[in-house]
Write a protein that holds these residues in place. Sequence first.
Motif, PDB file in Angstrom:
ATOM      1  N   CYS A  16       5.723  18.079   7.014  1.00  0.00           N
ATOM      2  CA  CYS A  16       6.600  16.912   7.033  1.00  0.00           C
ATOM      3  C   CYS A  16       7.376  16.767   8.336  1.00  0.00           C
ATOM      4  O   CYS A  16       7.523  15.658   8.849  1.00  0.00           O
ATOM      5  CB  CYS A  16       7.563  16.980   5.862  1.00  0.00           C
ATOM      6  N   LEU A  17       7.863  17.858   8.873  1.00  0.00           N
ATOM      7  CA  LEU A  17       8.671  17.763  10.087  1.00  0.00           C
ATOM      8  C   LEU A  17       7.839  17.924  11.349  1.00  0.00           C
ATOM      9  O   LEU A  17       8.082  17.248  12.353  1.00  0.00           O
ATOM     10  CB  LEU A  17       9.791  18.808  10.067  1.00  0.00           C
ATOM     11  N   TRP A  19       4.389  17.520  11.704  1.00  0.00           N
ATOM     12  CA  TRP A  19       3.303  16.547  11.870  1.00  0.00           C
ATOM     13  C   TRP A  19       3.763  15.122  11.623  1.00  0.00           C
ATOM     14  O   TRP A  19       2.994  14.198  11.796  1.00  0.00           O
ATOM     15  CB  TRP A  19       2.170  16.877  10.925  1.00  0.00           C
ATOM     16  N   SER A  20       4.966  14.939  11.162  1.00  0.00           N
ATOM     17  CA  SER A  20       5.528  13.624  10.890  1.00  0.00           C
ATOM     18  C   SER A  20       4.680  12.829   9.899  1.00  0.00           C
ATOM     19  O   SER A  20       4.347  13.340   8.841  1.00  0.00           O
ATOM     20  CB  SER A  20       5.697  12.866  12.202  1.00  0.00           C
ATOM     21  N   ARG A  21       4.313  11.614  10.219  1.00  0.00           N
ATOM     22  CA  ARG A  21       3.608  10.751   9.269  1.00  0.00           C
ATOM     23  C   ARG A  21       2.260  11.345   8.809  1.00  0.00           C
ATOM     24  O   ARG A  21       1.978  11.326   7.607  1.00  0.00           O
ATOM     25  CB  ARG A  21       3.394   9.371   9.849  1.00  0.00           C
ATOM     26  N   TRP A  24       2.973  13.901   6.135  1.00  0.00           N
ATOM     27  CA  TRP A  24       3.321  13.317   4.840  1.00  0.00           C
ATOM     28  C   TRP A  24       2.076  12.812   4.123  1.00  0.00           C
ATOM     29  O   TRP A  24       1.924  12.971   2.905  1.00  0.00           O
ATOM     30  CB  TRP A  24       4.316  12.168   5.004  1.00  0.00           C
TER      31      TRP A  24
END
Length: 61
Positions: A16-17, A19-21, A24
């Motif tokens: 989540c932090l 790899w970002s999108r 998610w």
Amino acid sequence: MSALEFLGPAVVTTLCLGWSRPGWIALGVGFALVGLLVPPAARLAERQATLVSARVADQRP
């Protein structure tokens, strides 16, 4: 403490932090796939429980 309890939060945080999108999305796809596996696993567990209870009933005097 099992290894999964230790690694789970690190994997979620990295996805989540870090790899970002895409993280998610990967996490969502993973949860969706696990969710799809629950009904077959429940049916298998139910069949196994039925077989075990039948064996126990057959062994009673």
